[in-house]
Design an enzyme around this catalytic site. Sequence first.
Site, mmCIF file in Angstrom:
data_model
loop_
_atom_site.group_PDB
_atom_site.id
_atom_site.type_symbol
_atom_site.label_atom_id
_atom_site.label_comp_id
_atom_site.label_asym_id
_atom_site.label_seq_id
_atom_site.Cartn_x
_atom_site.Cartn_y
_atom_site.Cartn_z
ATOM 1 N N HIS A 13 -48.899 -50.028 -64.920
ATOM 2 C CA HIS A 13 -49.765 -48.845 -64.967
ATOM 3 C C HIS A 13 -51.036 -49.143 -65.756
ATOM 4 C CE1 HIS A 13 -47.194 -46.012 -62.854
ATOM 5 N NE2 HIS A 13 -46.167 -46.507 -63.505
ATOM 6 N N TYR A 40 -39.279 -32.922 -64.744
ATOM 7 C CA TYR A 40 -40.597 -33.333 -64.261
ATOM 8 C C TYR A 40 -41.259 -32.140 -63.573
ATOM 9 C CZ TYR A 40 -40.662 -38.350 -65.229
ATOM 10 O OH TYR A 40 -40.733 -39.568 -65.843
ATOM 11 N N GLU A 60 -50.922 -36.476 -60.361
ATOM 12 C CA GLU A 60 -51.473 -37.043 -59.122
ATOM 13 C C GLU A 60 -51.896 -35.931 -58.168
ATOM 14 O OE1 GLU A 60 -48.715 -38.072 -60.571
ATOM 15 O OE2 GLU A 60 -48.305 -40.196 -60.213
ATOM 16 N N ASP A 107 -53.600 -45.126 -67.419
ATOM 17 C CA ASP A 107 -52.786 -45.436 -66.235
ATOM 18 C C ASP A 107 -53.643 -46.221 -65.243
ATOM 19 O OD1 ASP A 107 -50.710 -45.294 -64.134
ATOM 20 O OD2 ASP A 107 -49.850 -43.788 -65.454
ATOM 21 N N TRP A 155 -36.132 -41.407 -68.590
ATOM 22 C CA TRP A 155 -36.741 -40.652 -67.478
ATOM 23 C C TRP A 155 -36.024 -40.873 -66.158
ATOM 24 C CZ3 TRP A 155 -39.361 -42.487 -63.045
ATOM 25 C CH2 TRP A 155 -39.586 -43.877 -62.998
ATOM 26 N N GLU A 213 -41.915 -48.944 -64.706
ATOM 27 C CA GLU A 213 -42.302 -49.348 -63.351
ATOM 28 C C GLU A 213 -43.178 -50.604 -63.317
ATOM 29 O OE1 GLU A 213 -42.158 -45.177 -60.986
ATOM 30 O OE2 GLU A 213 -43.984 -45.462 -62.163
#
Length: 778
Positions: free
Chosen positions: A281, A435, A487, A210, A410, A344
């Site tokens: 990412h 999640y 994170e 990532d 997702w 993303e």
Amino acid sequence: MKRPFVRRALAGMAITLLVLAGCARPDSDAGAATASAPITPALIPAPATLQVGEGSFVINADTRLSATGEPATRVARQFAAYLQSAGGPALAIADADGKNGIRFVLETGNAAAASPEAYTLDITPDGATVKARDERGLFYGAVTLWQLATQGDKGGVTLPALHIEDAPRFAWRGFMLDPARHFQTVDEVKKIIDAMALHKLNTLHWHLTDDQGWRIEIKQYPKLTEIGGCRIPAGDGGKDPKTGEPRPYCGFYTQDQIRDVVKYAAERHITVVPEINVPGHATAAIGAYPELGSIDTPLVPSSEWGVFPNLVNVEEPTITFLENVLGEVVQLFPGTYVHIGGDEAVKDQWEASAREQARMSQVGAKTEMDLQGYLVERLEKYLTGHGKRLIGWDEILEAKLPPEATVMSWRGIEGGLKAARQGHDVVMSPSNKTYLDYLQTASPNEPPGRPALITLQDVYAFEPVPPELEESQRHHILGLQANLWTEHTRTFARLQHNAFPRLAAVAETGWTPAAKKDFADFTRRLPTQLKRYDAIGLGYAKTPFEAMIATEDDRKAGTVKVTLSNPLGYPVHYTTDGSEPTSTSKAFASPLDLKLPVTVRAAAFAEGRALAPAATFELTPAALLTRTDEAMAVCPDAGRLLLRLEDDGPAEGERAIFNATIFYPCWQWNQADLDGIASIKVRAGRIPYYFQLAHDEPHRTFEPAKSPLGELEILGGGCKGHTLASVPLPAAPGADGFLDLDAPLPAGTAGRQDLCVRFTGDTRPQMWVLDRITLQPR
Ligand code: ACM
């Protein structure tokens, strides 16, 4: 921030683990089986069918295991090891015919069992027999028997005679680990693998790359881990406290370690699916090999969270690079699937790059998304050529997608629905249901994460097959997966907290026939599952099992109305005399009217046992004048991104935690009683602003600052109400890392009002966060 201000109960988590790991039951008295009543099976996931018969069978230290052939013997050994690891007796594998023992029988000729994961378990007064046509099924039969065998007291367990015929509903029962943001050691990954196996989960999606880190050794490209494997954390966490020098956060798995993990998982019938995420990412990879990028500016592995603009380019040398990486990956992971990410990937850099625009013309891509589609197509061709199948996040559906590609849905289930209708296989992992970085309760004892809650009930209620999906396409739904992004999950204790018990709910949805699912029954079985977690030293969230409190005080009368609850509806028992509550203490039924000051102690109970340590609430007139950030509401205009954030220091040890809405830092105390209040004391902290918002950036809506460094504003009547106080902010917090401000209220301020507290101005690269506010009487 310099010094941590520890105010939360989380410090206990790591300690709890150690204690539990050491509390395996002694088996010295294992042989002394008592003729106790048979247990009531409490299996998670619930089996497809279970019939209880006549009589019972005792498992104790005298029980023998028998198995014929290597696979069945392997399963017998695994059963014995798991039983011992849970504090049970050490059972020998004997050559006996299994009478009065446990037999593991592989019936390879039994084609009647449709699924290789199917098994039968028969318990009679003569013994227990697990049968399956495949070693996988036999293993799951052993797990079921292990769950039954761990329901007893030390020394032995009396099982009722029963017949179970069982097979999973879905072939993909997954969990995703993210070592890129915060790293897990090999031993920690193995612990998760064991826990997955004991829930009959079978797919570990390993998110190995990532923006913040590249975690897999690639022999041809050593800089991927040398440079891409380290970042400098934001703020004090990224500095050596003694020298002030940068203190990197590093980690990667060598190929030997990867092989070890893959083998360990395979022995437990878990397939590891590696993810190499492109084209977005990918900041860590681009930082290591700048030629992969789409801009000329050098990059480093990032210490920020969010969505970054950095994309790999799609030119031939980059495709060759990625093929070479995948060439090593396919050698390491024997499973069918390789995940190529695809999520993303905002296209700003490709839009601005003459080279990528030229590349688009060259490959016939009309849009930047088509260019991503071209990359996916090339990688798919490469993987297919190596006997693999490509899987990617649902964005890959926005371009032409090879029919064999599998889609991981997702952004809700819509991508999965669309993909299945187009004939793609699908794994459902919607962010709003599965999640596990979203927090599970509103308790102040939750670790950092995303406080838009995904409760155990929410996870359990998720149905992977959309009812609107045509019958003919339903076979495309391979199953479901829970994803644990890290994170905000810096420690393994917190990782286990976030994963369990919610992963038990995922396991039941993945395995148990939909018609048999029943949340009330699941919560009946759950306390037994917690005892198993305790026995094997697996950490789990205590918060769903805590007693919670809501108070409404009347300062003038000196009273408080107290409501106690448990997030899962387990009965709460309480005391008001300071003593430890037991199952025979008063059960909470309706709001209590209590005289201040009072100490309320409360716990949730099942089967006579407190499910979590009793909570202690010291209710005093002074305490009721203070609200912490967690106890305050989110301001109506604060936007959608509430985060529970950790302080940036110290590098080691406990850190303060703050709830903050990062688009608009604002907190609200609804219906605060301002009668007789002269001023409001605000305690604030400051943390790095470490977010990349990409196209969400315009949604940041700070109130403009009126003074150079902005101000703390307090409004009555809500955030659109009247200003009660506005205090200019200093350049930095005090020596303890906190800022204490006193905001006098205008004369005549009175009554109950929604109190809005906010910081104005754009204070990046830092942000002020509220720790607590206190109403100060005249
Ligand atoms: C994702 O959560 N970005 C797949």
